[in-house]
Write an enzyme that holds these catalytic residues in place. Sequence first.
Site, PDB file in Angstrom:
ATOM      1  N   GLY A 120       0.790  -1.276  -0.111  1.00 23.08           N
ATOM      2  CA  GLY A 120      -0.004  -0.039   0.102  1.00 23.08           C
ATOM      3  C   GLY A 120       0.906   1.293  -0.097  1.00 23.08           C
ATOM      4  N   ASP A 168      -1.245   9.217  -5.292  1.00 26.49           N
ATOM      5  CA  ASP A 168      -0.011   8.621  -5.676  1.00 26.49           C
ATOM      6  C   ASP A 168       0.926   9.420  -6.316  1.00 26.49           C
ATOM      7  OD1 ASP A 168      -1.399   6.664  -3.874  1.00 26.49           O
ATOM      8  OD2 ASP A 168      -1.623   5.240  -5.300  1.00 26.49           O
TER       9      ASP A 168
END
Length: 387
Positions: A120, A168
């Site tokens: 993650g 991200d």
Amino acid sequence: MDANKVRDKFVELFKAEPMIARAPGRVNIIGEHTDYNDGFVLPAAVDKEMVFAIAENNQGVVRAYSIDLNEEATFEIGDAQPREGWINFIIGVTAELVKKGVEVKGYDLVFSSDVPIGAGMSSSAALECALGTGLNTMFEGNLSQEEIALVGQASEHHYVGVKCGIMDQFASTFGKENHVIRLDCRSREMELVPLKMDGYKLVLCDTKVSHSLASSEYNTRREQCEAGVEVLKKTYPEITNLRDCTPEMVKSVKDQLEEKVYDRCLYVVEENDRLMRACDCMASGDLVGLGKEIYGSHDGLSKMYEVSCPELDFLVEQTRDREDVLGARMMGGGFGGCTINLVKAEAVDQFIADMTAAYKKDLNKDMAAYVVVTGDGARVEAEVLSK
């Protein structure tokens, strides 16, 4: 990460001096599954990175080698069809740069990473942003940092098949040591906020559970949020997405929404509110308050958004009665990966030992732990172009 082994392997394979490009993984303090709903996120780049050695080969072909997997693959620049495996990420970034007008010619590359896979921490975004930054420099693309981040996102959408938001890639591109990024995923405006830990550290507890469901369920959650917005628009035509909604607005149309769609929408709206409160806590140095918001985030992700798993829930529950932990939650897309924990610095070793033992005793599984610190975003470290 030390780039020497990557450079040395490149020289061994391709007999040329490469340029070095690198980009970090990331953690997210709070604000999960809000980015693709145009909400807010609070990520930070970390000191674990993806490192590329790259050089032109003027052959119209890409020759790639993964040190970590001991695998090689090739493709022609003009043949940008999606393929299975890690090479698909390389193809995707290359193709999206070409779409942006970057004259990408043939190149050779070697890469390695110390970003844990499946934890993650967005190893995929680290790959995309490192490669995009390196190729943009090498082939004089003159793309901005934001455009490089968007190239990474587009490669996920069009090649990997994950309709991710922008968090991200922005964190991996724009990160700065000792800071978090408060990113408005609608306007793409961001603010670098100093991260003052004051005697606490960020510790990741890795379930070692593969989040194999994440891609398909991620897309399903996005579709459910979009379905909820269409219903909300009938009562509140001024909205464009969940970013514009309050919890009261969502609750007012509960009887018009499927139960799951209602839960998804309410979670997203409440998570945006939690993030804003968390930012206030950080500004005032209230780490206790920050920890409460982090716990609230996990409860919403687990019960309402349903992207947790038994292992993640177990690890969070283990922390709730510990005086040395202020907050814990699952981090990332879900269904596996890590919890992020705000742990008193002097208790980190004992915390890791206790969590590892409990995980083994109760679930008969091995857990990994990473103490992370903030780091800088994507950059070219050395430029030695082989002609």
